[in-house]
Write a protein that holds these residues in place. Sequence first.
Motif, PDB file in Angstrom:
ATOM      1  N   UNK A  50     -14.858 -14.551   6.263  1.00  0.00           N
ATOM      2  CA  UNK A  50     -16.010 -13.800   5.749  1.00  0.00           C
ATOM      3  C   UNK A  50     -15.614 -13.000   4.511  1.00  0.00           C
ATOM      4  N   UNK A  51     -14.459 -12.312   4.629  1.00  0.00           N
ATOM      5  CA  UNK A  51     -14.039 -11.448   3.522  1.00  0.00           C
ATOM      6  C   UNK A  51     -13.651 -12.285   2.299  1.00  0.00           C
ATOM      7  N   UNK A 287       1.591  -4.665   6.913  1.00  0.00           N
ATOM      8  CA  UNK A 287       0.559  -4.236   5.964  1.00  0.00           C
ATOM      9  C   UNK A 287       1.131  -4.089   4.555  1.00  0.00           C
ATOM     10  N   UNK A 288       2.302  -3.407   4.486  1.00  0.00           N
ATOM     11  CA  UNK A 288       2.928  -3.172   3.173  1.00  0.00           C
ATOM     12  C   UNK A 288       3.303  -4.509   2.530  1.00  0.00           C
ATOM     13  N   UNK A 289       3.939  -5.392   3.340  1.00  0.00           N
ATOM     14  CA  UNK A 289       4.343  -6.696   2.803  1.00  0.00           C
ATOM     15  C   UNK A 289       3.119  -7.460   2.326  1.00  0.00           C
ATOM     16  N   UNK A 290       2.036  -7.375   3.091  1.00  0.00           N
ATOM     17  CA  UNK A 290       0.788  -8.060   2.729  1.00  0.00           C
ATOM     18  C   UNK A 290       0.260  -7.547   1.403  1.00  0.00           C
ATOM     19  N   UNK A 291       0.287  -6.236   1.226  1.00  0.00           N
ATOM     20  CA  UNK A 291      -0.217  -5.631  -0.013  1.00  0.00           C
ATOM     21  C   UNK A 291       0.642  -6.088  -1.192  1.00  0.00           C
ATOM     22  N   UNK A 292       1.990  -6.044  -0.976  1.00  0.00           N
ATOM     23  CA  UNK A 292       2.881  -6.469  -2.065  1.00  0.00           C
ATOM     24  C   UNK A 292       2.611  -7.933  -2.418  1.00  0.00           C
ATOM     25  N   UNK A 293       2.491  -8.765  -1.378  1.00  0.00           N
ATOM     26  CA  UNK A 293       2.247 -10.196  -1.629  1.00  0.00           C
ATOM     27  C   UNK A 293       0.907 -10.440  -2.312  1.00  0.00           C
ATOM     28  N   UNK A 294      -0.054  -9.556  -2.033  1.00  0.00           N
ATOM     29  CA  UNK A 294      -1.367  -9.749  -2.665  1.00  0.00           C
ATOM     30  C   UNK A 294      -1.274  -9.524  -4.174  1.00  0.00           C
ATOM     31  N   UNK A 295      -0.300  -8.709  -4.583  1.00  0.00           N
ATOM     32  CA  UNK A 295      -0.103  -8.477  -6.014  1.00  0.00           C
ATOM     33  C   UNK A 295       0.733  -9.610  -6.619  1.00  0.00           C
ATOM     34  N   UNK A 296       1.831  -9.964  -5.905  1.00  0.00           N
ATOM     35  CA  UNK A 296       2.781 -10.911  -6.495  1.00  0.00           C
ATOM     36  C   UNK A 296       2.453 -12.364  -6.196  1.00  0.00           C
ATOM     37  N   UNK A 297       1.847 -12.633  -5.056  1.00  0.00           N
ATOM     38  CA  UNK A 297       1.768 -14.019  -4.590  1.00  0.00           C
ATOM     39  C   UNK A 297       0.335 -14.482  -4.337  1.00  0.00           C
ATOM     40  N   UNK A 298      -0.656 -13.720  -4.802  1.00  0.00           N
ATOM     41  CA  UNK A 298      -2.062 -14.107  -4.627  1.00  0.00           C
ATOM     42  C   UNK A 298      -2.540 -14.084  -3.189  1.00  0.00           C
ATOM     43  N   UNK A 299      -1.902 -13.252  -2.351  1.00  0.00           N
ATOM     44  CA  UNK A 299      -2.302 -13.118  -0.955  1.00  0.00           C
ATOM     45  C   UNK A 299      -3.679 -12.458  -0.907  1.00  0.00           C
ATOM     46  N   UNK A 300      -4.572 -12.965  -0.064  1.00  0.00           N
ATOM     47  CA  UNK A 300      -5.926 -12.405  -0.070  1.00  0.00           C
ATOM     48  C   UNK A 300      -6.060 -11.250   0.915  1.00  0.00           C
ATOM     49  N   UNK A 301      -7.143 -10.501   0.719  1.00  0.00           N
ATOM     50  CA  UNK A 301      -7.411  -9.367   1.610  1.00  0.00           C
ATOM     51  C   UNK A 301      -7.585  -9.841   3.057  1.00  0.00           C
ATOM     52  N   UNK A 302      -8.310 -10.972   3.163  1.00  0.00           N
ATOM     53  CA  UNK A 302      -8.549 -11.530   4.507  1.00  0.00           C
ATOM     54  C   UNK A 302      -7.251 -11.889   5.191  1.00  0.00           C
ATOM     55  N   UNK A 303      -6.305 -12.453   4.459  1.00  0.00           N
ATOM     56  CA  UNK A 303      -5.021 -12.836   5.053  1.00  0.00           C
ATOM     57  C   UNK A 303      -4.245 -11.608   5.514  1.00  0.00           C
ATOM     58  N   UNK A 304      -4.282 -10.555   4.683  1.00  0.00           N
ATOM     59  CA  UNK A 304      -3.600  -9.309   5.087  1.00  0.00           C
ATOM     60  C   UNK A 304      -4.181  -8.833   6.414  1.00  0.00           C
ATOM     61  N   UNK A 305      -5.523  -8.935   6.502  1.00  0.00           N
ATOM     62  CA  UNK A 305      -6.172  -8.491   7.731  1.00  0.00           C
ATOM     63  C   UNK A 305      -5.726  -9.336   8.935  1.00  0.00           C
ATOM     64  N   UNK A 306      -5.636 -10.660   8.725  1.00  0.00           N
ATOM     65  CA  UNK A 306      -5.220 -11.545   9.823  1.00  0.00           C
ATOM     66  C   UNK A 306      -3.819 -11.176  10.313  1.00  0.00           C
ATOM     67  N   UNK A 307      -2.889 -11.047   9.387  1.00  0.00           N
ATOM     68  CA  UNK A 307      -1.500 -10.765   9.800  1.00  0.00           C
ATOM     69  C   UNK A 307      -1.366  -9.393  10.455  1.00  0.00           C
ATOM     70  N   UNK A 308      -2.082  -8.418   9.896  1.00  0.00           N
ATOM     71  CA  UNK A 308      -1.998  -7.081  10.502  1.00  0.00           C
ATOM     72  C   UNK A 308      -2.574  -7.120  11.922  1.00  0.00           C
ATOM     73  N   UNK A 309      -3.699  -7.838  12.084  1.00  0.00           N
ATOM     74  CA  UNK A 309      -4.304  -7.916  13.418  1.00  0.00           C
ATOM     75  C   UNK A 309      -3.355  -8.613  14.395  1.00  0.00           C
ATOM     76  N   UNK A 310      -2.752  -9.714  13.945  1.00  0.00           N
ATOM     77  CA  UNK A 310      -1.835 -10.450  14.831  1.00  0.00           C
ATOM     78  C   UNK A 310      -0.620  -9.609  15.209  1.00  0.00           C
ATOM     79  N   UNK A 311      -0.131  -8.843  14.248  1.00  0.00           N
ATOM     80  CA  UNK A 311       1.035  -7.994  14.551  1.00  0.00           C
ATOM     81  C   UNK A 311       0.685  -7.048  15.696  1.00  0.00           C
ATOM     82  N   UNK A 312      -0.537  -6.486  15.639  1.00  0.00           N
ATOM     83  CA  UNK A 312      -0.973  -5.571  16.698  1.00  0.00           C
ATOM     84  C   UNK A 312      -1.180  -6.291  18.013  1.00  0.00           C
TER      85      UNK A 312
END
Length: 620
Positions: A50-51, A287-312
């Motif tokens: 969705x995001x 979360x931090x790694x996701x944010x960094x990757x979103x800058x350097x590696x084109x990681x999307x907001x939705x993906x950051x959300x998925x990984x953070x949710x799975x970690x929890x």
Amino acid sequence: MESKQQKKKINWKLVGTVTFGVRRYFVLGSAAVLLAALTAYAIPLITSFTVDYVIAGEKLQTMPSVVYGWAEKIGGRDYLRSNIHIMALILIAAALLNGVFTFIRGRSVALASEGIAKVIRDTLYRHLQAVPYDYHKHSSTGDLVQRCTSDVDTIRRFVGVQLLEIVRTVAMLIVALIIMFSMHAFMALITTAALPVLFLSSFVYFRKVRKQFTLSDEAEGKISSTLQENLTGVRVVRAFGQQGSEIEKFTRCNAEYRDVTFKLIKMLGFYWGLTDILAYGQICITLVAGVILSVTDGFTLGQVMVFTAYAGMLTWPVRQMGRILADLGKATVSLERIDEILSHPAETEPGKALKPVIKGEIEFKNVCFGYDAYDDVLKDISFKACPGQTIAILGSTGSGKTSLVQLLQRLYTCTAGEIIIDGVNINDIDHRLLRSNIGIVLQEPFLYSRTIRENISIVKPDASDEEVYNAAKIAAVHDVIESFEKKYDTVVGERGVTLSGGQKQRVAIARMLMQNAPILIFDDSMSAVDTETDAAIREALNKRRKSSTTFIISHRITTLCEADNILVLDGGRLVQQGKHEELLKVDGLYARIAGIQNMLEQELNGGGVKSEHRDQGTGI
Ligand code: UTP
Ligand code: MG
């Protein structure tokens, strides 16, 4: 080493038997666990879609193309964006499905675990009815009760909670790893970095605190046994004024339990706190790694959300699994303790299990018996009893009177010689038939915590009031019962505390009379009844029991003197037998005891005391 030994002892046949009817619930439960894991993981993915796609318009390489195909089919991104409620509905549907699968899982697990617990409890109870009497004499009741309750509960919990929890955690891990690695291998590694540490730390930690759990269990056990002892021995406590020391003892146990449990809670609190930091640290790093990757590696907001949710979602079950694995030994030990009971052989028929008509002709031929191999309690006993005769047994305490009648019920088997009943060796008679033909009033009668009527008619539940009253009249207890407010419906308290010792004995006599058996045994069952009531009961019995062979054990000569044959036991030997008059003529144990009791009676009567003496004064 310890766990290896325990593993060897698991009785797989027993496991197979108790799980037989419920295996389908395990399969259903496991399938539901897997489906619940899939739907749980789908929720962050739907959010991410969705995001990233619906809102930001980005198509992810990692998302299966079929998803985008489906989106195009229903009108593309623009259509979904202007109808965002469709995404909300999909989310709700996923959450609903997750709820349904979780419910199916819970239901299957409950059916399986409760089913297993029921089968084990039933099997145990049935087996306890079937094991020989001797087994019960040598087992502690408290221990047996514990095995039938808390050990069964440990297994129920293992099956109901722990086993499926392991399946769930493994399923969640596999599904999460597949999804995460297919999305971004590096992020997947970062998201799962703390999991091995969490798992190992909980495993090692819970193995270490196991001792503290045991201490807490033991301290709780001590509290209940102190309480039980105090309540059972309430009369002794009051009579000896022991309340003070009893309170002190209980306070000590209680304080010990509090301290041990407090320490345990402190240790657990420390552990959960520490690992919570680790778990939240893991989420932060993701979360931090996701944010960094979103800058350097084109990681999307939705993906950051998925990984953070799975970690929890992964940290809690993984931590829990370490604990479960550390606890596994408990279920094994419980299973072993239950198996110990079940593997004890049931009472068997040593002979032909014949079912003769029992009239009451009994012959002991050189019977010897000992509870253990090296010490005979009965030595070379021989006597004969014809149907309808009364056999009295006299002897000092410990001379073997109760043992002799226990042989007659075949609660034990004689070690030498033989017992013949109506021409058949006792070992060849079906033990149920034998016992149903013997009515016995025990030395310490046991009454159920039910009404007096139920207690009396226990062997004949359909007995009419008239029959119950008649039995109670012969046992000279009818008037007493009638004087109670609820008469025959008076509930006898736990172990009969509302009745006096003599009343209990008489209710037990009435109960025995209902059986109408050809062999009757009174094991010192008038000891708590005064001599006049004793005589009245005997007279009433005499009128009725013409056809029954009756054994009367008593220390009281007046109770025994009318018997057709009196057996005098001394140290397990039959030293004299005969009628009262014959035995009086011989200088022996019987004449001596009769002399002492006679003298005592005269003294008491001479001193103006009514003849209600009990036997303690005679020293036998
Ligand atoms: P009994 O129980 O047969 O004696 O035990 P008794 O004659 O009826 O005694 P009272 O009058 O009721 O007191 C006979 C012997 O067998 C031993 C006892 O210690 C006693 O010495 N015994 C009894 C056992 O070794 N194991 C048992 O389970 C019961
Ligand atoms: Mg006895």
